[in-house]
Scaffold this motif. Structure first.
Motif, PDB file in Angstrom:
ATOM      1  N   GLU A  25      35.480  47.111  48.219  1.00 55.52           N
ATOM      2  CA  GLU A  25      34.379  46.864  47.286  1.00 55.52           C
ATOM      3  C   GLU A  25      33.105  47.403  47.920  1.00 55.52           C
ATOM      4  O   GLU A  25      32.720  46.991  49.017  1.00 55.52           O
ATOM      5  CB  GLU A  25      34.266  45.365  47.016  1.00 55.52           C
ATOM      6  CG  GLU A  25      33.565  45.050  45.724  1.00 55.52           C
ATOM      7  CD  GLU A  25      33.745  43.587  45.343  1.00 55.52           C
ATOM      8  OE1 GLU A  25      33.261  42.726  46.104  1.00 55.52           O
ATOM      9  OE2 GLU A  25      34.372  43.328  44.310  1.00 55.52           O
ATOM     10  N   CYS A  41      42.223  41.284  44.925  1.00 48.37           N
ATOM     11  CA  CYS A  41      41.992  41.377  43.483  1.00 48.37           C
ATOM     12  C   CYS A  41      42.817  40.323  42.742  1.00 48.37           C
ATOM     13  O   CYS A  41      43.838  39.870  43.245  1.00 48.37           O
ATOM     14  CB  CYS A  41      42.423  42.752  42.976  1.00 48.37           C
ATOM     15  SG  CYS A  41      41.563  44.113  43.767  1.00 48.37           S
ATOM     16  N   TYR A  45      45.405  43.589  38.703  1.00 46.71           N
ATOM     17  CA  TYR A  45      44.249  44.461  38.793  1.00 46.71           C
ATOM     18  C   TYR A  45      44.598  45.638  39.695  1.00 46.71           C
ATOM     19  O   TYR A  45      45.535  45.589  40.483  1.00 46.71           O
ATOM     20  CB  TYR A  45      43.042  43.708  39.375  1.00 46.71           C
ATOM     21  CG  TYR A  45      42.198  43.003  38.344  1.00 46.71           C
ATOM     22  CD1 TYR A  45      42.770  42.171  37.384  1.00 46.71           C
ATOM     23  CD2 TYR A  45      40.829  43.132  38.348  1.00 46.71           C
ATOM     24  CE1 TYR A  45      41.991  41.514  36.445  1.00 46.71           C
ATOM     25  CE2 TYR A  45      40.042  42.475  37.418  1.00 46.71           C
ATOM     26  CZ  TYR A  45      40.622  41.677  36.473  1.00 46.71           C
ATOM     27  OH  TYR A  45      39.859  41.028  35.547  1.00 46.71           O
ATOM     28  N   CYS A  47      42.666  49.182  41.999  1.00 46.10           N
ATOM     29  CA  CYS A  47      41.426  49.611  42.658  1.00 46.10           C
ATOM     30  C   CYS A  47      40.767  50.664  41.774  1.00 46.10           C
ATOM     31  O   CYS A  47      41.412  51.625  41.352  1.00 46.10           O
ATOM     32  CB  CYS A  47      41.721  50.195  44.033  1.00 46.10           C
ATOM     33  SG  CYS A  47      42.495  49.027  45.177  1.00 46.10           S
ATOM     34  N   CYS A  64      37.655  46.072  42.165  1.00 43.22           N
ATOM     35  CA  CYS A  64      38.890  45.715  41.462  1.00 43.22           C
ATOM     36  C   CYS A  64      38.612  45.764  39.965  1.00 43.22           C
ATOM     37  O   CYS A  64      37.507  45.436  39.533  1.00 43.22           O
ATOM     38  CB  CYS A  64      39.303  44.277  41.801  1.00 43.22           C
ATOM     39  SG  CYS A  64      39.642  43.958  43.538  1.00 43.22           S
TER      40      CYS A  64
END
Length: 176
Positions: A25, A41, A45, A47, A64
């Motif tokens: 992130e 995540c 989910y 990336c 995410c």
């Protein structure tokens, strides 16, 4: 007893498929790359990397996201400039979606007959004005994009609004 290995194998497969993905992130407002901490995540989910270019300045946001928010490209214009966006995803722990070659194909600058209001607010999720811009190329829809930041990373009061022209792909994509 031969069924025990099959049961264990099945449990391992099911556990592996439901395991949450870890993604980096980060956000860079001045570069086409960034690094940050790894976060776990929510289930299902992936990336996500959102690459943007505004007047030659490249920006990236990695986080995410649900897989439904992947594979989008488009552009939007305001009286303040044009933003071209590509959103890509990958589904391996801490992966980085391949950086597209910039610039994103340059939109046609021929007016298309659509006129939209154009304004910006950096302290509210609303802006309204009589100022307009002529839309060009495939930016044939009017948009209002609002942002509401929360948490420790918010700046000022964390609200903004932007209004102008956009491609259908960006409008269909929904909130970003």
């Amino acid at each position: 007893m031969t069924s025990l290995p099959r049961i264990v194998s099945l449990l391992l497969v099911l556990t592996a498929k439901s395991a949450a993905l870890s993604c980096t992130e980060c956000m860079s407002l001045t570069s086409s790359s960034c690094s940050g901490s790894s976060v776990t995540c929510p289930a299902d989910y992936v990336c996500q990397a959102e690459y943007m270019e505004t007047d030659g300045i490249k920006t990236v946001i990695r986080t995410c996201a649900p897989s439904s928010e992947c594979s989008m490209n488009g552009s939007m214009s305001t009286m303040y400039g044009k933003v071209r966006t590509i959103i890509l995803c990958c589904s391996v722990d801490n992966c980085t979606a391949s950086l597209p070659s910039f610039p994103v194909p340059t939109p046609v600058s021929t007016p298309n007959g659509v006129t939209c209001r154009s304004c910006m607010s950096d302290d509210s999720t609303w802006c309204d004005t009589s100022d307009t811009i002529q839309c060009t190329g495939d930016e044939d829809m009017c948009f209002l994009r609002t942002t509401q930041l929360t948490g420790s990373k918010s700046m000022d009061d964390g609200q903004s609004a932007l209004r102008g022209c956009a491609t259908k792909s960006l409008c269909d994509f929904g909130p970003v």
